[in-house]
Scaffold this active site. Structure first.
Site, PDB file in Angstrom:
ATOM      1  N   HIS A   1     -27.752 -23.166  31.176  1.00 35.63           N
ATOM      2  CA  HIS A   1     -28.867 -22.804  30.292  1.00 35.63           C
ATOM      3  C   HIS A   1     -29.057 -21.287  30.161  1.00 35.63           C
ATOM      4  CE1 HIS A   1     -29.487 -26.964  30.870  1.00 35.63           C
ATOM      5  NE2 HIS A   1     -30.346 -26.917  31.855  1.00 35.63           N
TER       6      HIS A   1
ATOM      7  N   ASP B   1     -25.773 -29.115  26.498  1.00 31.28           N
ATOM      8  CA  ASP B   1     -26.645 -28.217  27.243  1.00 31.28           C
ATOM      9  C   ASP B   1     -27.975 -28.315  26.525  1.00 31.28           C
ATOM     10  OD1 ASP B   1     -28.206 -25.945  27.941  1.00 31.28           O
ATOM     11  OD2 ASP B   1     -26.418 -25.045  28.794  1.00 31.28           O
ATOM     12  N   HIS B   2     -28.941 -29.001  27.147  1.00 28.87           N
ATOM     13  CA  HIS B   2     -30.133 -29.352  26.356  1.00 28.87           C
ATOM     14  C   HIS B   2     -30.932 -28.128  25.904  1.00 28.87           C
ATOM     15  CE1 HIS B   2     -32.529 -29.062  30.092  1.00 28.87           C
ATOM     16  NE2 HIS B   2     -33.569 -28.995  29.312  1.00 28.87           N
TER      17      HIS B   2
HETATM   18  C1  BG6 Z   1     -32.135 -29.245  34.030  1.00 28.89           C
HETATM   19  C2  BG6 Z   1     -32.067 -28.942  35.507  1.00 28.89           C
HETATM   20  O1  BG6 Z   1     -30.882 -29.052  33.416  1.00 28.89           O
HETATM   21  O2  BG6 Z   1     -33.085 -28.385  33.424  1.00 28.89           O
HETATM   22  C3  BG6 Z   1     -33.438 -29.111  36.144  1.00 28.89           C
HETATM   23  O3  BG6 Z   1     -31.142 -29.818  36.132  1.00 28.89           O
HETATM   24  C4  BG6 Z   1     -34.468 -28.286  35.423  1.00 28.89           C
HETATM   25  O4  BG6 Z   1     -33.406 -28.743  37.522  1.00 28.89           O
HETATM   26  C5  BG6 Z   1     -34.407 -28.552  33.915  1.00 28.89           C
HETATM   27  O5  BG6 Z   1     -35.750 -28.645  35.922  1.00 28.89           O
HETATM   28  C6  BG6 Z   1     -35.300 -27.580  33.168  1.00 28.89           C
HETATM   29  O6  BG6 Z   1     -35.349 -27.984  31.829  1.00 28.89           O
HETATM   30  P1  BG6 Z   1     -36.599 -27.656  30.931  1.00 28.89           P
HETATM   31  O7  BG6 Z   1     -36.241 -28.182  29.589  1.00 28.89           O
HETATM   32  O8  BG6 Z   1     -37.770 -28.366  31.564  1.00 28.89           O
HETATM   33  O9  BG6 Z   1     -36.758 -26.171  30.982  1.00 28.89           O
END
Ligand code: BG6
Length: 517
Positions: A269, A206-207
């Site tokens: 997230h 989960d990044h």
């Molecule tokens: C991803 C989603 O996991 O996270 C995207 O699939 C979203 O739809 C993105 O835009 C948002 O990530 P960050 O790091 O730009 O907040």
């Protein structure tokens, strides 16, 4: 075999003693295999992250990259594609020497993920690397493919004994999101994965957990005596967690229309942000101690039921409006979106963590595409002071204190305080006390993927989601997903570039407002 060394620090890094970069711990020699290596995520995030790790000298000294994808191309073309992607998307301007060292021996295996010959070639390639080095490398298999291939690839790794550890080497499998599209699928996928792998080898990514500012929440809460005593229902009135984006769905209709905002951002997230905000202090920062505490929070969240979903969750979809000053169409006008789609591009939820610390505190979650701007933040609003002794209009400007943890775009922490307006009268208005990451540390944070790839290589699963955690997240989202899918009526609309749908206001207590996006 590639030997990647640390490069000269940039001038700013050299001057700034607070810039630590990624820790350069010795890491066992590693072969990293990216399934879906020519895909969007690989080009935008994974390959640039590898470059930046190489630039910092944080990659294992002996490291090999192997790409697997369907497009047919020779090794050389894959290296060229990877170079182009890094030049386009890396946060640093690539140094040609580091780039060459990283990619000069990268290998590419074309083929379908369900084709056994791909895994035979992969086995040979990995063994060649091991033999050349005289001992087995660690193996990281990164599944950056469409989710339907996760069980296919894991099954094939098992059949070809590629998950087997020999001697002192480790094998780990990083699995991208989405992990299932509902509870049942997530349970099935867990079963299929754990049929082949030990849980300690499964790294569900989960990044958000790789973001510095998300991890800073743990520092903020557990390294300061100031906040923990008030971090509970006695002092906190409500919490708003926002993950707003200004962009639309771009060219991702194929994925997004069957996912929607709840599956795309809330199930993973946003619930991760909630767990870090609400968890009890772990006994240690070991992977399992931290994840045990996070799972307890998820278990304590009151699960919506078919009867309560409408009161606790609001879906909506963006209509036409304005994006970056340009008139834009709505979701239904996006390429490849069915004209009668009711997929939500916005979701707002009111949740409650029903435990000793949090019972009765509303926790609002809100995410959406094509909102006014990109902002990810957690706003904790404290209860109002019990009594105001100021005379006449002195109290008018007094507002409850807020603690705002901002993850994007201006990473930092803001605390609002009531302060006296200078002058002869006692009048009060809120002012901000601010800590900004960029100013305090004068450095650009590493990308989330850099940290997470590094952790997978080192075998630290703290920032990855455990099997019970991902299922607990689905237990919360599943009833909402099912309810929304069963609805046949039209979905609420909001104007592109706006603050979101008015319907979301109905979740809030009377007199409360969503924070401006
Ligand atoms: C991803 C989603 O996991 O996270 C995207 O699939 C979203 O739809 C993105 O835009 C948002 O990530 P960050 O790091 O730009 O907040």
């Amino acid at each position: 075999m590639t030997t990647v060394g640390q490069q000269d620090k940039t001038e700013q890094e050299a001057k700034n003693p607070l810039v630590e970069g990624l820790e350069r711990l010795p890491v066992h020699p590693t072969n990293l295999v990216i399934f879906g290596a020519t895909g969007d995520l690989s080009k935008r995030k994974l390959l640039p992250a590898l470059y930046n790790l190489a630039h910092e000298g944080a990659l294992p000294e002996r490291f090999n990259l192997i790409g697997v994808s369907r497009s047919d191309m020779p090794h050389g073309d894959f290296r060229g594609m990877a170079k182009e992607a890094i030049e386009k998307f890396s946060r640093r301007k690539p140094d040609p020497k580091v780039l060459e060292e990283l990619l000069n021996e990268a290998k590419y295996i074309p083929g379908s993920f369900d084709d056994d010959s791909v895994y035979t070639t992969l086995t040979d390639t990995l063994e060649e690397f091991d033999e050349a080095a005289g001992h087995p490398f660690n193996r990281i298999f990164y599944l950056s493919t469409a989710p339907m291939f996760f069980p296919v690839i894991v099954g094939a790794l098992g059949r070809h004994k590629l998950e087997d550890t020999k001697d002192d080497n480790e094998v780990r499998v990083v699995i991208e999101k989405p992990f299932g599209t509902n509870l049942e699928e997530a349970q099935d996928l867990n079963e299929q994965v754990l049929d082949v792998l030990d849980e300690s080898q499964a790294y569900r990514i989960d990044h958000y957990l790789g973001k510095e500012t998300v991890q800073n929440m743990l520092a903020f809460r557990f390294a300061n005596g100031l906040f923990e005593p008030i971090w509970n229902r006695n002092f906190i009135d409500n919490v708003q967690i926002t993950a707003a984006e200004d962009i639309g769905i771009g060219s991702r209709a194929g994925y997004y229309d069957s996912a929607g905002a709840l599956r795309d951002l809330v199930q993973n997230h946003m619930l991760q942000l909630l767990t870090l905000l609400c968890m009890e202090p772990p006994v240690t920062f070991s992977a399992d101690d931290v994840r045990d505490e996070k799972v307890k929070v998820l278990h304590a969240v009151i699960k919506p039921t078919p009867e309560t979903v409408d009161r606790f969750a609001v879906p909506a979809q963006y209509g036409p409006g304005v994006d970056a000053g340009e008139d834009v169409g709505g979701y239904l006008q996006e390429d490849d979106v069915p004209e009668d789609s009711t997929t939500e591009t916005f979701a707002a939820l009111r949740l409650e963590v029903d435990n000793w610390r949090w019972a009765g505190v509303p926790i609002y979650l809100r995410t959406g595409k094509r909102l006014a701007r990109k902002v990810t933040e957690i706003a904790v609003t404290l209860k109002p002071v019990p009594h105001l002794a100021f005379q006449e209009d002195g109290s008018v400007g007094v507002k409850p204190n807020q603690i705002i943890l901002t993850m994007q775009p201006n990473e930092g922490v803001t605390i609002t305080l009531g302060a006296k307006i200078p002058g002869s009268r006692m009048r009060i208005r809120p002012v901000n006390m601010e800590f900004l990451y960029g100013t305090a540390f004068l450095s650009e944070s590493p990308e989330a993927y850099e940290r997470l790839i590094m952790d997978a290589m080192r075998g630290d699963a703290t920032l990855f989601t455990r099997n019970d955690e991902v299922e607990a997240q689905w237990h919360i989202c599943d009833p909402i997903v099912k309810n929304w899918e069963a609805q046949s009526g039209p979905i609420a609309q909001y104007e592109s570039g706006s603050q979101g749908p008015e319907e979301a206001d109905e979740l809030l207590e009377e007199g409360s407002h969503w924070r401006a996006i």
